[in-house]
Write a protein that holds these residues in place. Structure first.
Motif, PDB file in Angstrom:
ATOM      1  N   ASN A  72       0.832  -1.208   0.000  1.00 52.89           N
ATOM      2  CA  ASN A  72       0.000   0.000   0.000  1.00 52.89           C
ATOM      3  C   ASN A  72       0.865   1.256   0.000  1.00 52.89           C
ATOM      4  O   ASN A  72       0.577   2.240  -0.686  1.00 52.89           O
ATOM      5  CB  ASN A  72      -0.929   0.008   1.214  1.00 52.89           C
ATOM      6  CG  ASN A  72      -1.956  -1.112   1.164  1.00 52.89           C
ATOM      7  OD1 ASN A  72      -2.215  -1.691   0.103  1.00 52.89           O
ATOM      8  ND2 ASN A  72      -2.551  -1.418   2.303  1.00 52.89           N
ATOM      9  N   GLU A  84       2.260   1.806  -3.459  1.00 51.74           N
ATOM     10  CA  GLU A  84       1.260   2.348  -4.378  1.00 51.74           C
ATOM     11  C   GLU A  84       1.067   3.839  -4.146  1.00 51.74           C
ATOM     12  O   GLU A  84       0.953   4.621  -5.101  1.00 51.74           O
ATOM     13  CB  GLU A  84      -0.055   1.587  -4.192  1.00 51.74           C
ATOM     14  CG  GLU A  84      -1.114   1.902  -5.249  1.00 51.74           C
ATOM     15  CD  GLU A  84      -1.904   3.178  -4.938  1.00 51.74           C
ATOM     16  OE1 GLU A  84      -2.324   3.858  -5.898  1.00 51.74           O
ATOM     17  OE2 GLU A  84      -2.078   3.498  -3.737  1.00 51.74           O
ATOM     18  N   GLN A  85       1.072   4.242  -2.885  1.00 50.09           N
ATOM     19  CA  GLN A  85       0.896   5.657  -2.562  1.00 50.09           C
ATOM     20  C   GLN A  85       2.082   6.484  -3.057  1.00 50.09           C
ATOM     21  O   GLN A  85       1.911   7.603  -3.554  1.00 50.09           O
ATOM     22  CB  GLN A  85       0.722   5.834  -1.055  1.00 50.09           C
ATOM     23  CG  GLN A  85      -0.602   5.301  -0.521  1.00 50.09           C
ATOM     24  CD  GLN A  85      -0.691   5.405   0.998  1.00 50.09           C
ATOM     25  OE1 GLN A  85       0.331   5.405   1.691  1.00 50.09           O
ATOM     26  NE2 GLN A  85      -1.903   5.493   1.518  1.00 50.09           N
TER      27      GLN A  85
END
Length: 480
Positions: free
Chosen positions: A433, A436-437
């Motif tokens: 995550n 992805e950020q």
């Protein structure tokens, strides 16, 4: 100079002998005059060899090259290279305008009569690519696998000729690495350390060279320190307690940092553990670095290593997917000292997955004997259940029913334990995550990684961090 492919060892030695520019000294300790022997038998050796040297008695060796703590060590090798190379430039001034000087040295321990030791040694060449130029250094550490002294000496001679030849007839470091085992079966030799440096190789990142050793099958593992210096495991880990954190570290997060802190705190409480004799390792497996068709993203690899090193970590690269293989490798150096492996619930479940051990005749029991037979303890870091609230520890782990008693045996004998004091507020952090950020330019990921890591990612645009962000977006991200 153009490289000639598929040359025999004798042909390589002869090619060097017939090149009037290449001239130097061969000094060998411990394994015999195996390298020099190939040059003399090839013919025309007077065109290449200024001197050969042997100093088998430690007193003589110390008198010539200076004392070292160990007879077979990198420090001794460097003293040999420095002494012999300096003598060339001092005594052969009439050749400086036309010669490419070199000093080759090795200090080696071959297998003894009772076969109670492991043959290994340090081998290196200090060499000029051009007359009157500053020299380069190429140093390797080898493990000799043959079970006979004469065979090990034969390997030593071949790899020595390969090294000298490669330094002069190849320009790309990977070509040098891959040529070191020419005319040798891969089972006879392991090269677990390679470093090349000097004016002709200033562009080389030796961390990538370490990766290539593993990728190209010359060794199973290699390591380097927080400054990127290549290390030799037998010297760094000799009789040390070891705490290992395995992961992808893409990127390293606050969870990873907390895992290591908790792990070191836990091993410190173990009996007979002195933290001065304890090494913390972060380990990356080759499988986690490999893309499609076996390619390795070198930039991505260096990015991850840079971030780990910025946090003061010693990095180990290995091709050991299974925990028992990693434990067996490290135990060769730790010599019975304590070893801890930090892992989460998911990795604990994989250890009890019998499908991983189909290649072992003894199955999971054989793997466990290798894993836990080396004074190893698994430290389980907590995780969050699918409901996002329940914290899972080793107490909640449920192995397959028929292995329940085996797991209980490990718990009862202190081979598996929870990591106490973990920061449960961090358990929501998932590296995928965060990644992805970073790539999408979203804010908030900075709070999930160490501040130093966030600064480096932004500065060097790692992991596809956008090069162009609107001013107000950038300011929002910094303020967060």
């Amino acid at each position: 100079m153009e490289a000639f492919k598929k040359l025999t060892t004798k042909e390589k030695a002869l090619q060097l002998n017939l090149d009037e520019r290449i001239y130097g000294t061969i000094a060998e300790i411990g394994g015999g005059q195996e390298v020099a022997d190939y040059f003399f038998k090839a013919g025309a050796a007077s065109g290449t060899i200024a001197k050969t040297m042997s100093a088998y008695d430690m007193t003589f060796s110390d008198a010539i090259y200076g004392k070292t703590k160990r007879y077979v060590c990198e420090d001794k090798l460097h003293k040999m290279l420095t002494k012999e190379y300096n003598l060339l430039s001092q005594r052969l001034t009439h050749r400086t305008k036309r010669s490419h000087f070199f000093a080759f040295a090795n200090t080696v321990e071959t297998i003894n009569y009772k076969k109670t030791n492991e043959g290994h040694g340090w081998i290196g060449t200090r060499f000029q690519k051009h007359p009157n130029s500053e020299p380069n250094d190429c140093v390797i550490h080898v493990i000799l696998k043959d079970n006979d002294t004469l065979w090990q000496q034969q390997v030593l001679g071949i790899v020595g000729v390969n090294l000298i030849h490669a330094c002069y007839f190849y320009t790309e470091p990977e070509d040098i690495i891959n040529s070191l085992r020419d005319n040798l079966h891969s089972d006879r030799l392991e090269i677990d350390m390679f470093r090349i440096e000097g004016p002709d190789f200033h562009h080389v990142d030796n961390r990538l060279m370490s990766l290539l050793l593993v990728k190209n099958g010359l060794t199973h593992a290699t390591m380097f320190d927080l400054k990127g210096n290549v290390l030799q495991a037998s010297e760094k880990l000799y009789k040390k307690n070891v705490m290992v954190l395995r992961g992808r570290f893409r990127p390293v997060t606050n969870v990873n940092v907390d895992m290591m802190i908790c792990g070191l705190r836990a091993i410190k409480k173990e009996k007979d553990v002195d933290m001065k004799d304890t090494v913390a390792l972060t380990e990356l497996t080759l499988n986690d670095l490999t893309l499609e068709e076996g390619h390795v993203d070198e930039t991505d690899f260096l990015d991850r290593v840079d971030l780990l090193c910025s946090l003061g970590q010693t990095v180990l690269i290995s091709n050991y997917q299974e925990h028992y293989k990693l434990a067996s490798y490290l135990s060769k150096f730790t010599k019975g000292c304590k070893m801890g492996i930090i892992l989460g619930i998911n990795n604990l479940a994989r250890i009890f997955d019998e499908s991983y051990y189909q290649n072992l005749s003894g199955g999971i029991f054989e793997s466990f004997s290798r894993l836990f037979g080396s004074n190893v303890k698994l430290y389980v870091y907590p995780s969050v259940a699918k409901d996002g609230k329940t914290v899972l520890t080793s107490a909640e782990f449920e192995p397959p029913k028929h292995l329940t008693h085996l797991y209980q045996h490990l718990l009862d004998n202190n081979k598996v334990a929870n990591l106490e004091g973990a920061n449960v507020d961090l358990l929501h952090i998932i590296s995928d995550n965060v990644l992805e950020q970073i790539g999408s330019g979203k804010s908030g990921w900075e709070d999930q990684v160490p501040r130093r890591v966030a600064d480096i990612i932004k500065k060097d645009h790692m992991f596809n961090y956008p090069y162009e962000l609107k001013v107000d977006e950038e300011e929002d991200m910094v303020s967060d």
